[in-house]
Design a protein around this motif. Structure first.
Motif, short mmCIF file in Angstrom:
data_model
loop_
_atom_site.label_atom_id
_atom_site.label_comp_id
_atom_site.label_asym_id
_atom_site.label_seq_id
_atom_site.Cartn_x
_atom_site.Cartn_y
_atom_site.Cartn_z
N UNK A 39 79.58 67.25 4.88
CA UNK A 39 80.57 66.97 3.85
C UNK A 39 81.68 67.99 3.82
N UNK A 40 81.41 69.21 4.31
CA UNK A 40 82.44 70.23 4.35
C UNK A 40 83.53 69.80 5.32
N UNK A 41 84.75 70.06 4.93
CA UNK A 41 85.89 69.59 5.73
C UNK A 41 85.95 70.26 7.09
N UNK A 42 85.28 71.39 7.24
CA UNK A 42 85.38 72.13 8.50
C UNK A 42 84.06 72.24 9.24
N UNK A 43 83.03 71.43 8.85
CA UNK A 43 81.70 71.59 9.44
C UNK A 43 81.12 70.26 9.91
N UNK A 44 80.61 70.24 11.14
CA UNK A 44 79.86 69.11 11.69
C UNK A 44 78.39 69.50 11.70
N UNK A 231 88.43 71.28 17.67
CA UNK A 231 89.03 70.64 16.51
C UNK A 231 88.22 70.87 15.23
N UNK A 232 86.92 71.12 15.38
CA UNK A 232 86.07 71.40 14.22
C UNK A 232 85.72 72.88 14.22
N UNK A 233 85.95 73.53 13.09
CA UNK A 233 85.78 74.99 13.02
C UNK A 233 84.32 75.41 13.12
N UNK A 234 83.43 74.69 12.41
CA UNK A 234 82.03 75.11 12.34
C UNK A 234 81.09 73.96 12.72
#
Length: 525
Positions: A39-44, A231-234
């Motif tokens: 759900x975090x905008x920067x975490x997969x 593209x994804x930070x974390x």
């Protein structure tokens, strides 16, 4: 180098794929803090079924260990799903006319995640550790019982020297070995361990920042990645052993992605979750331990195989033939060297009974080891018990932790399990399968020893003519089938379920074992 002969040269990836998930306790919602929730905008967040067996890139051979390795490190050359090659750290790979030297030129200006430059010294250092048999993953770096050597030509070039001509080695030497930095790991005293002491530094798209065993591994983007800034930070790999718990976490949006079974698909909301079936060219199998008193006689082993019903096993576990194929040899059906001209052991309980009588065996009792956390293996183990009972063979089911079962099977002379369920993904070149079926192979859990099979492996590896190699490997597949050490059950597709907030799944590439070829290409809406 002939691209058509290339595929997943994993140099012994079997350990994991024979073993199932680890036996660690599943992480609960409370045990994973908000930073590792989806759900975090920067975490997969990707749900995996167990801890990596090894985080050491020199010897790792389990699915999740290799998944992590592929995130942190990079190989010289990667093999695509269609068997073609993609240069990663390598800019060019050339084979000499005499077939005894493979020269690799490195791409310029590649940096490690700590900012240091990649050089030929790192490549030499990596292969010098991997070629050592005591480190546990050297099978394909030896030719005719002599090691392949690697030499630095200059800062950007290395030569691999073969002790004798080997079609197998030429095809696979530069592929799928993940390069590690000499300046970080040169003080390591033991590369046979599962975790090296130094903090990992790699050239891959992500850096490992935290590992809480049994719960999660966390990564952050490597902004200096040669493939482009991720593209994804974390990324979080969340460990959930239970398949049912994983499905619930996926449905609730607590994880972004996980593997699911065909039976799970109908329970997923297509509006929020997309499933991606893809082939891994895998063999799921029943193995026979040739060293137990019960199975030393080949007639008894053949009797066991004639009593089985492959179609029933596959239908029960995978529901629909769109999700699987039925193999007959040690090679998956799509392998260019696979043949159907082997004993397929079509179900025949009368023949099974006759063979047992010829062997003078009655009231046969066998133990069967399987991963109790693997739903497909659990279903198949129960059916195998029922099928063999029809032939008068009693089976004691011994479910447990898959990693522990295969650690036991790897012990020389182990007789704890007569039968065992497992799987492997080895690639296209049949020589890679020598780790499984050659005497003393690093993943020869069958404890199988055949002078004929060993000789065929040696002849096939040395032969450069592809037509002649195929003839040799046809004989090899026939011999192993006749010796009844393995019952190939299935080449099943993996099904990855992904939350629709994650995009560019196809761009990231779904491939055997690692799941994503390049996680840096995934994006979040």
């Amino acid at each position: 180098m002939k691209k058509r002969n290339q595929l997943l040269g994993l140099l012994g990836t079997t350990a994991l794929l024979l073993a199932a998930c680890g036996g660690q306790k599943a992480a609960t919602d409370e045990s994973v803090d908000k930073k590792s929730q989806t759900g975090a905008a920067d975490t997969f967040t990707y749900a995996i079924s167990g801890d990596p067996t090894s985080l050491n890139p020199i010897n790792t051979s389990d699915r999740w260990g290799l998944t992590v390795t592929n995130m942190i490190y990079s190989p010289l050359v990667r093999v695509e799903g269609d068997g073609t090659l993609k240069n990663e750290l390598a800019q060019d790979v050339k084979t000499s006319e005499d077939g005894l030297t493979v020269t690799v030129d490195l791409k310029p200006d590649i940096k490690w995640s700590d900012g240091q430059p990649l050089t030929a010294d790192d490549v030499v250092f990596t292969y010098e550790q991997k070629v050592k048999k005591e480190n546990g993953n050297a099978d394909s770096l030896w030719v005719a019982d002599k090691p392949i050597t690697v030499e630095k030509v200059d800062d950007d070039t290395v030569d691999f020297k073969l002790p004798s001509v080997s079609g197998a080695a030429v095809n696979n030497i530069a592929t799928e070995t993940y390069i590690i930095p000499k300046h970080i790991f040169e003080k390591e005293t033991d590369f046979s361990v599962n975790e090296l002491s130094a903090k990992p530094v790699g050239t891959g798209p992500y850096k490992l920042t935290e590992y809480k065993r049994g719960e999660y591994l966390r990564f952050e983007a490597n902004d200096s990645y040669y493939g482009g800034k991720p593209q994804i930070k974390n990324v979080t790999l969340r460990i959930i052993v239970s398949a049912d718990t994983t499905k619930v976490a996926l449905q609730k949006g607590e994880v972004d992605a996980s593997f699911v079974l065909p039976s799970d698909i109908a329970d997923l909301d297509a509006k929020t979750i997309t499933t991606y079936p893809y082939s891994e060219n895998r063999i799921g199998y029943l193995g026979l331990n040739t060293q137990t008193d019960n199975l030393k006689d080949v007639k008894v082993r053949q009797a066991v195989l004639y009593a089985l019903d492959k179609a029933e096993l596959d239908k029960a576990a995978y529901l629909d033939s769109q999700y699987y194929e039925e193999p007959v040899s040690i090679l998956p059906p799509a392998n260019p060297f696979a043949t159907k001209d082997v004993e397929a052991y079509q179900t025949d309980t009368n023949k099974a009974a006759a063979l047992l009588k010829e062997a003078g065996v009655s009231d046969l009792k066998l133990t069967l080891g399987f991963s109790s956390s693997d739903p497909a293996q659990t279903i198949q183990a129960t059916l195998i018990q029922q099928q063999l009972q029809k032939a008068g063979i009693t089976v004691d089911l011994q479910g447990g932790d898959g990693t522990a079962i295969f650690a036991e099977l790897k012990k020389a002379g182990s007789t704890k399990y007569d039968l065992f369920l497992g799987g492997y993904i080895m690639g296209n070149d049949p020589d890679l399968y020598s780790a499984l079926f050659k005497s003393g192979g690093s993943a020869n859990y069958f404890q199988y020893a055949s002078a004929t099979t060993d000789e065929l492996f040696e002849k096939g590896a040395a032969e450069l003519d592809e037509t002649k190699r195929k003839e040799i490997y046809n004989q090899l597949q026939g011999q192993i089938a006749e010796d009844a050490v393995i019952y190939p059950i299935v080449d099943n597709k993996k099904i990855l379920a992904v939350n629709n907030r994650i995009t560019d799944v196809e761009k990231a590439g779904l491939i055997p074992i690692y799941t994503f070829e390049d996680l840096s290409k995934l994006a979040i809406k």
